[in-house]
Scaffold this active site. Structure first.
Site, mmCIF file in Angstrom:
data_model
loop_
_atom_site.group_PDB
_atom_site.id
_atom_site.type_symbol
_atom_site.label_atom_id
_atom_site.label_comp_id
_atom_site.label_asym_id
_atom_site.label_seq_id
_atom_site.Cartn_x
_atom_site.Cartn_y
_atom_site.Cartn_z
ATOM 1 N N GLU A 14 5.795 -3.376 0.701
ATOM 2 C CA GLU A 14 5.685 -3.113 -0.746
ATOM 3 C C GLU A 14 4.889 -1.827 -0.899
ATOM 4 O O GLU A 14 3.663 -1.846 -0.935
ATOM 5 C CB GLU A 14 4.960 -4.285 -1.435
ATOM 6 C CG GLU A 14 5.626 -5.630 -1.249
ATOM 7 C CD GLU A 14 6.842 -5.829 -2.148
ATOM 8 O OE1 GLU A 14 7.026 -5.049 -3.101
ATOM 9 O OE2 GLU A 14 7.609 -6.767 -1.886
ATOM 10 N N GLY A 58 2.878 2.098 5.248
ATOM 11 C CA GLY A 58 4.077 1.310 5.565
ATOM 12 C C GLY A 58 4.887 1.902 6.705
ATOM 13 O O GLY A 58 5.511 1.174 7.483
ATOM 14 N N CYS A 78 1.551 0.580 -8.768
ATOM 15 C CA CYS A 78 2.727 1.039 -8.014
ATOM 16 C C CYS A 78 3.886 1.278 -8.958
ATOM 17 O O CYS A 78 4.746 2.111 -8.704
ATOM 18 C CB CYS A 78 3.102 0.027 -6.940
ATOM 19 S SG CYS A 78 3.296 -1.635 -7.588
ATOM 20 N N GLY A 94 0.839 -1.198 0.000
ATOM 21 C CA GLY A 94 0.000 0.000 0.000
ATOM 22 C C GLY A 94 0.873 1.247 0.000
ATOM 23 O O GLY A 94 2.032 1.218 -0.438
ATOM 24 N N SER A 95 0.319 2.325 0.516
ATOM 25 C CA SER A 95 1.022 3.611 0.472
ATOM 26 C C SER A 95 2.210 3.627 1.435
ATOM 27 O O SER A 95 2.261 2.868 2.409
ATOM 28 C CB SER A 95 0.042 4.719 0.851
ATOM 29 O OG SER A 95 -0.476 4.446 2.145
HETATM 30 P P1 NAD Z 1 -3.455 2.250 1.363
HETATM 31 O O1 NAD Z 1 -2.138 2.466 2.016
HETATM 32 O O2 NAD Z 1 -4.501 3.276 1.520
HETATM 33 O O3 NAD Z 1 -4.092 0.858 1.862
HETATM 34 C C1 NAD Z 1 -3.424 -0.372 1.665
HETATM 35 C C2 NAD Z 1 -3.888 -1.375 2.708
HETATM 36 O O4 NAD Z 1 -3.354 -1.008 3.983
HETATM 37 C C3 NAD Z 1 -5.403 -1.453 2.900
HETATM 38 O O5 NAD Z 1 -5.764 -2.807 3.060
HETATM 39 C C4 NAD Z 1 -5.622 -0.673 4.181
HETATM 40 O O6 NAD Z 1 -6.779 -1.040 4.888
HETATM 41 C C5 NAD Z 1 -4.379 -1.043 4.969
HETATM 42 N N1 NAD Z 1 -3.979 -0.107 6.030
HETATM 43 C C6 NAD Z 1 -4.004 1.237 5.990
HETATM 44 N N2 NAD Z 1 -3.493 1.741 7.145
HETATM 45 C C7 NAD Z 1 -3.141 0.685 7.911
HETATM 46 C C8 NAD Z 1 -2.564 0.550 9.206
HETATM 47 N N3 NAD Z 1 -2.237 1.610 9.948
HETATM 48 N N4 NAD Z 1 -2.329 -0.693 9.682
HETATM 49 C C9 NAD Z 1 -2.625 -1.785 8.943
HETATM 50 N N5 NAD Z 1 -3.188 -1.714 7.711
HETATM 51 C C10 NAD Z 1 -3.437 -0.494 7.194
HETATM 52 O O7 NAD Z 1 -3.136 2.022 -0.213
HETATM 53 P P2 NAD Z 1 -4.147 1.935 -1.446
HETATM 54 O O8 NAD Z 1 -4.698 3.280 -1.746
HETATM 55 O O9 NAD Z 1 -5.084 0.786 -1.280
HETATM 56 O O10 NAD Z 1 -3.139 1.503 -2.615
HETATM 57 C C11 NAD Z 1 -2.358 2.407 -3.340
HETATM 58 C C12 NAD Z 1 -0.932 2.452 -2.817
HETATM 59 O O11 NAD Z 1 -0.381 1.129 -2.775
HETATM 60 C C13 NAD Z 1 0.005 3.239 -3.710
HETATM 61 O O12 NAD Z 1 0.870 3.993 -2.914
HETATM 62 C C14 NAD Z 1 0.750 2.166 -4.471
HETATM 63 O O13 NAD Z 1 2.006 2.581 -4.984
HETATM 64 C C15 NAD Z 1 0.890 1.126 -3.423
HETATM 65 N N6 NAD Z 1 1.126 -0.190 -3.992
HETATM 66 C C16 NAD Z 1 2.383 -0.719 -3.878
HETATM 67 C C17 NAD Z 1 2.669 -1.935 -4.458
HETATM 68 C C18 NAD Z 1 4.044 -2.522 -4.373
HETATM 69 O O14 NAD Z 1 4.179 -3.715 -4.624
HETATM 70 N N7 NAD Z 1 5.079 -1.765 -4.062
HETATM 71 C C19 NAD Z 1 1.657 -2.652 -5.115
HETATM 72 C C20 NAD Z 1 0.379 -2.100 -5.185
HETATM 73 C C21 NAD Z 1 0.123 -0.862 -4.609
#
Ligand code: NAD
Length: 520
Positions: A260, A243, A294, A238-239
């Site tokens: 990731e 992370g 991503c 995720g973002s």
């Molecule tokens: P997001 O960070 O909003 O959410 C991702 C996940 O994290 C969700 O399931 C969310 O519920 C969970 N989450 C959020 N805060 C949390 C916390 N404090 N503790 C535990 N879990 C938590 O991201 P998004 O908007 O769904 O996805 C887009 C982002 O993901 C972009 O930044 C993109 O670059 C990244 N991404 C990275 C990869 C990679 O492999 N590097 C792949 C896909 C997406």
């Protein structure tokens, strides 16, 4: 597609997976399709305390699963791959409806799941450890890889199912159980995948209940997974903002993190580049998945000698690209995930203008697209310097274009952002391409030549450096993160030499009467 048919379409698709209506209606979480903004389901989410109970089930499953021989665990994953093959069309369509990517990409995402299952089946007969030459006589030194425990998977909306499979297929063959917290924006594809996995568990005698657990919920449920000491490994996608929190919480309890996170990927276009090839790769990299990968191409660093030629062609491609319903075969660019994504895009474009950028495109589309969805024309932004929004990841189709004169300058620009996921160079000059992939070239986890930044194959390890988090998943030896390494030193002699020549001679009257049964 007529307005109003989407919820029925979704209910029909879910029924093919055996997901009951009770699982996708009447719950508190409203799920909207980005295609039309319609409500397509209302799912029930769990509370953090339910997560704790579920992790207990997964832990019990791990204790049984770790005893199943690895090639049998591979057979389980082979059957999972077969289920995915049989249901590729339906799952790909569901991914498109829920995440908004064009159907060919929705199907591609499921193909990626099938591919990683195939990879994991082969891996199940490998999981190699090394033997090392011991410095002591009559000693063997070796390492083994053992199952590690419950693997937590937190996934993002933009790859609603493939990310789970990159982790789960490996974790299953490694002898682990898996607890998955998908994005709250895409619970339906997760329900479908869970149903397929449960089908395989039901007909696989050694697969324990709790081997694969799905937890629908928001951030608090993710945090329950992150904080639970029965989960030794958490793979979080995720973002970077997410992370940063997850990484610190895991570190506080010495959990292992596979992070990731966000990317800010660049391609360099050198004077010798094949511009026809580059144009196609740039178009897919920057506009594909409506800029919501991503690995999406976000920065283009073009040599001054080819800048005008390439940018004028790109402007024409950007003005003409077909935007529309991703279920229609003609559209190449589908909707953004939601209104907030458009607001972020609009703000980034305003900041770019304020920093001296010239913006082409970026307007909201209403003609020829389904009402209710958030459709935009991808934006091409010529920037005088790498400043302002250019150093951030805006999860939308914005491609910033920068000019360079020397390769050193181009590589410095490419590396001059906080993120380090993917990168590429377009050049037919070997010195340039090898320099780019060398230790003093790209600082990213992925560095491609004469290809775009997105569209990785499962065979290589996937992930990036710096604020991308440093995690690796999928192919190569990424499986090692899902196991615990055990080093074994084995003495098959009669003497008791210490390493490094250390002497520790105790006084002992006995002289060999207790040498064990082998000498009897
Ligand atoms: P997001 O960070 O909003 O959410 C991702 C996940 O994290 C969700 O399931 C969310 O519920 C969970 N989450 C959020 N805060 C949390 C916390 N404090 N503790 C535990 N879990 C938590 O991201 P998004 O908007 O769904 O996805 C887009 C982002 O993901 C972009 O930044 C993109 O670059 C990244 N991404 C990275 C990869 C990679 O492999 N590097 C792949 C896909 C997406």
């Amino acid at each position: 597609m007529t307005s109003g048919s989407l919820p029925n379409d979704v209910a029909g698709l879910l029924a093919t997976f055996g997901v009951s209506a009770a699982d996708h209606s009447g719950g508190q979480r409203v799920v909207r399709s980005p295609l039309t903004g319609e409500t397509i389901a209302q799912v029930r989410e769990v509370a953090p305390s339910d997560a704790t109970t579920a992790i207990g089930r997964a832990h019990d499953a791990f204790l049984a699963w770790r005893q199943v021989p690895a090639p049998r665990r591979g057979e389980f994953v082979r059957l999972l791959g077969e289920e995915l093959r049989a249901n590729k069309e339906a799952l790909g369509r569901l991914v498109t409806i829920e995440a908004g990517k064009i159907l060919s990409e929705g199907l591609g995402e499921v193909q990626e799941m099938i591919d990683i299952c195939d990879f994991a089946v082969g891996l199940s007969r490998q999981l190699y450890g090394l033997t090392m030459g011991s410095e002591r006589a009559d000693h063997r030194l070796m390492e083994q890889w053992h199952p590690v425990g419950v693997v937590g998977v937190i996934s993002a909306f933009n790859f609603p199912v493939a990310v789970w499979s990159w982790n789960a297929a490996l974790a299953f063959v490694c002898g682990d159980s898996v607890v998955w917290k998908p994005s709250e924006k895409t619970p339906l594809a997760a329900l479908a995948v869970q149903a397929l996995t449960e089908r395989v568990i039901a007909r696989f005698p050694e697969a324990p209940e709790g081997l694969s657990v799905l937890l629908l919920g928001g951030r608090e449920v993710g945090e329950a997974l992150v904080d639970d000491t029965r989960v030794p490994v958490v793979s979080a996608t995720g973002s970077t903002a997410m992370g940063r929190i997850v990484g610190q919480r895991l570190a506080a309890r010495f959990g292992r993190a596979i992070l990731e996170l966000g990317g800010n990927n660049a391609s360099i276009v050198a004077p010798s580049a094949d511009l026809d090839l580059a144009l196609r790769a740039i178009a897919f990299g920057a506009m594909g998945t409506a800029g919501q990968r991503c690995t999406t191409l976000r920065r283009l660093i073009v040599h001054e000698s080819v800048y005008d030629r390439l940018v004028s062609r790109l402007k024409r491609v950007y003005a003409a690209v077909s935007i529309g319903n991703p279920l229609d075969g003609d559209a190449l660019v589908g909707p953004l995930i939601d209104e907030a994504a458009f607001t972020a895009m609009d703000e980034a474009l305003s900041q770019a203008r304020a920093a001296g950028g010239t913006v082409h495109g970026g307007e909201r589309q209403t003609a020829g697209v389904p009402a209710g969805g958030v459709y935009v024309r991808p934006a091409l932004v010529e920037m005088p310097a790498q400043v302002g929004p250019v150093v951030h990841e805006t999860f939308a189709p914005i491609l910033y274009v920068l000019k360079y004169s020397t390769l050193d300058e181009a590589i410095a620009l490419q590396n001059g952002v906080p993120q380090g996921l993917s990168s590429s160079i377009f050049s037919t000059d070997m010195r340039e391409t090898d320099r780019f992939t060398s230790a003093r070239g790209s600082d990213c986890g992925i560095a491609n030549v004469n290809m775009g930044s997105s569209g990785a194959e499962i065979g290589g390890a996937f992930g990036g450096e710096k604020e991308t988090g440093g995690g690796r998943e999928s192919g190569s030896d990424a499986w090692k993160a899902y196991m615990r390494r055990q080093t074994n030193a084995i003495n098959y002699g009669h003497a008791m030499p210490l390493a490094q020549g250390v002497r520790f001679d105790i006084a002992d009257e006995d002289n060999g009467d207790d040498r064990g049964s082998a000498d009897a």
